[in-house]
Design a protein around this motif. Structure first.
Motif, PDB file in Angstrom:
ATOM      1  N   SER A 164     -10.684   4.548 -10.881  1.00 18.65           N
ATOM      2  CA  SER A 164     -11.315   3.316 -11.349  1.00 18.65           C
ATOM      3  C   SER A 164     -12.062   2.582 -10.247  1.00 18.65           C
ATOM      4  CB  SER A 164     -10.253   2.385 -11.943  1.00 18.65           C
ATOM      5  OG  SER A 164      -9.342   1.955 -10.931  1.00 18.65           O
ATOM      6  N   ASP A 165     -11.725   2.870  -8.989  1.00 21.35           N
ATOM      7  CA  ASP A 165     -12.310   2.191  -7.832  1.00 21.35           C
ATOM      8  C   ASP A 165     -12.020   0.685  -7.849  1.00 21.35           C
ATOM      9  OD1 ASP A 165     -13.680   2.713  -5.406  1.00 21.35           O
ATOM     10  OD2 ASP A 165     -15.443   1.683  -6.170  1.00 21.35           O
ATOM     11  N   ARG A 166     -10.977   0.302  -8.589  1.00 22.74           N
ATOM     12  CA  ARG A 166     -10.595  -1.107  -8.663  1.00 22.74           C
ATOM     13  C   ARG A 166      -9.832  -1.508  -7.404  1.00 22.74           C
ATOM     14  NH1 ARG A 166      -6.109  -3.762 -10.987  1.00 22.74           N
ATOM     15  NH2 ARG A 166      -5.297  -1.737 -11.670  1.00 22.74           N
ATOM     16  N   VAL A 167     -10.069  -2.723  -6.945  1.00 18.07           N
ATOM     17  CA  VAL A 167      -9.387  -3.216  -5.747  1.00 18.07           C
ATOM     18  C   VAL A 167      -7.911  -3.466  -6.057  1.00 18.07           C
ATOM     19  CG1 VAL A 167      -9.202  -5.150  -4.125  1.00 18.07           C
ATOM     20  CG2 VAL A 167     -11.448  -4.235  -4.737  1.00 18.07           C
ATOM     21  N   MET A 168      -7.036  -3.008  -5.174  1.00 16.25           N
ATOM     22  CA  MET A 168      -5.610  -3.273  -5.271  1.00 16.25           C
ATOM     23  C   MET A 168      -5.082  -3.614  -3.890  1.00 16.25           C
ATOM     24  SD  MET A 168      -2.818  -3.627  -6.934  1.00 16.25           S
ATOM     25  CE  MET A 168      -3.178  -2.953  -8.551  1.00 16.25           C
ATOM     26  N   VAL A 169      -4.411  -4.734  -3.781  1.00 17.61           N
ATOM     27  CA  VAL A 169      -3.867  -5.204  -2.505  1.00 17.61           C
ATOM     28  C   VAL A 169      -2.351  -5.169  -2.581  1.00 17.61           C
ATOM     29  CG1 VAL A 169      -3.798  -7.085  -0.840  1.00 17.61           C
ATOM     30  CG2 VAL A 169      -5.877  -6.686  -2.184  1.00 17.61           C
ATOM     31  N   TYR A 170      -1.731  -4.594  -1.564  1.00 20.64           N
ATOM     32  CA  TYR A 170      -0.280  -4.491  -1.480  1.00 20.64           C
ATOM     33  C   TYR A 170       0.219  -5.334  -0.305  1.00 20.64           C
ATOM     34  CZ  TYR A 170      -1.282  -0.275  -4.205  1.00 20.64           C
ATOM     35  OH  TYR A 170      -1.753   0.615  -5.143  1.00 20.64           O
ATOM     36  N   ARG A 171       1.343  -5.981  -0.483  1.00 20.95           N
ATOM     37  CA  ARG A 171       2.022  -6.580   0.662  1.00 20.95           C
ATOM     38  C   ARG A 171       2.900  -5.517   1.298  1.00 20.95           C
ATOM     39  NH1 ARG A 171       7.318  -8.385  -1.366  1.00 20.95           N
ATOM     40  NH2 ARG A 171       7.303  -8.152  -3.626  1.00 20.95           N
ATOM     41  N   ASN A 172       3.299  -5.747   2.525  1.00 14.81           N
ATOM     42  CA  ASN A 172       4.118  -4.794   3.274  1.00 14.81           C
ATOM     43  C   ASN A 172       5.235  -5.574   3.955  1.00 14.81           C
ATOM     44  OD1 ASN A 172       5.163  -2.694   4.778  1.00 14.81           O
ATOM     45  ND2 ASN A 172       3.474  -2.651   6.246  1.00 14.81           N
ATOM     46  N   GLU A 173       6.377  -5.669   3.261  1.00 20.42           N
ATOM     47  CA  GLU A 173       7.509  -6.441   3.758  1.00 20.42           C
ATOM     48  C   GLU A 173       8.786  -5.600   3.750  1.00 20.42           C
ATOM     49  OE1 GLU A 173       7.419 -10.901   2.606  1.00 20.42           O
ATOM     50  OE2 GLU A 173       6.938  -9.821   0.774  1.00 20.42           O
ATOM     51  N   ASP A 174       9.684  -5.897   4.678  1.00 20.92           N
ATOM     52  CA  ASP A 174      11.002  -5.281   4.663  1.00 20.92           C
ATOM     53  C   ASP A 174      11.799  -5.758   3.451  1.00 20.92           C
ATOM     54  OD1 ASP A 174      10.598  -3.850   6.947  1.00 20.92           O
ATOM     55  OD2 ASP A 174      11.757  -5.181   8.258  1.00 20.92           O
ATOM     56  N   THR A 175      12.578  -4.849   2.873  1.00 28.61           N
ATOM     57  CA  THR A 175      13.555  -5.264   1.869  1.00 28.61           C
ATOM     58  C   THR A 175      14.939  -5.394   2.483  1.00 28.61           C
ATOM     59  OG1 THR A 175      14.005  -2.973   1.214  1.00 28.61           O
ATOM     60  CG2 THR A 175      12.254  -4.130   0.036  1.00 28.61           C
TER      61      THR A 175
END
Length: 216
Positions: free
Chosen positions: A75-86
């Protein structure tokens, strides 16, 4: 009353489905376009953020959070992920390698002219209105946008185990209801009907007695 019962049942299962959809791991094939770090002030959406990195002070109202910016394959849609410890918290992914994951993601950055693809394993939702981001768990390079994501064995196992437990509880509850509750309800209903019949009989006798006086 029946509609209220079904409404409660539907709401319960909607919450269960939402819980599993948010918590269980999912995989996206993406092209990583950028990685960055941003200071976040936590507000009403704080429940959708993980704890501070293990070993740091988690009492502050804001902190720096890593982000991975991508475009979804296909889809080439923008997706942003956070990167945090659990860490040792919930969900129980026991993630302690936030910095290493950020470095791996940064190493896989590419452009549309010369794309490189990766599978990002994550949990959570993306909601632009409430600034909610899924949390990346791992980043794995793949050959192309059509690479296989594999079979989600963990999700299948957890859901199967959950429905087995639900079925076991439902069977035990049905047997308990049939053996203990239903007989009591039937007994109460019979007593209520008997009491009603007795009252109706007394009324009929009283009416007949009044009738005899009217006849005189």
């Amino acid at each position: 009353m029946r509609y209220v019962k079904w409404f409660i049942i539907i709401v319960f299962w909607v919450f269960v489905a939402a819980f599993f959809h948010y918590t269980l791991p999912q995989k996206d094939i993406v092209r990583i376009t950028d990685t960055y770090e941003k200071r976040i002030d936590f507000g009403e959406n704080s429940i959708f953020w993980a704890q501070a990195d293990v070993g740091s002070d988690g009492t502050v109202a804001n902190r720096d959070v890593f982000f991975i910016q991508t475009r979804l394959a296909g889809s080439d849609r923008v997706m942003v992920y956070r990167n945090e410890d659990t860490g040792w918290g919930w969900p129980p992914y026991f993630k302690f390698d936030t910095s290493n994951l950020q470095a791996e993601a940064g190493d896989l950055k590419s452009t549309a002219a010369n794309p490189r693809y990766a599978i990002i394993k994550h949990y959570g939702w993306r909601n632009e209105f409430y600034s909610i981001f899924p949390n990346a768990i791992s980043v794995t390079p793949v050959d192309g946008p059509d690479a296989s994501k594999g079979i989600p064995f963990l999700n299948i196992f957890i859901l199967t185990l959950f429905f087995m437990v639900v079925y076991f509880i439902w069977v035990r509850w049905r047997r308990f209801r049939q053996a203990r509750i239903d007989p009591k309800l039937e007994e109460m209903q019979d007593n209520w009907e008997a009491a009603g019949d007795a009252v109706a009989d007394r009324r009929n006798r009283f009416s007949r007695w009044l009738g005899t006086w009217r006849a005189k």
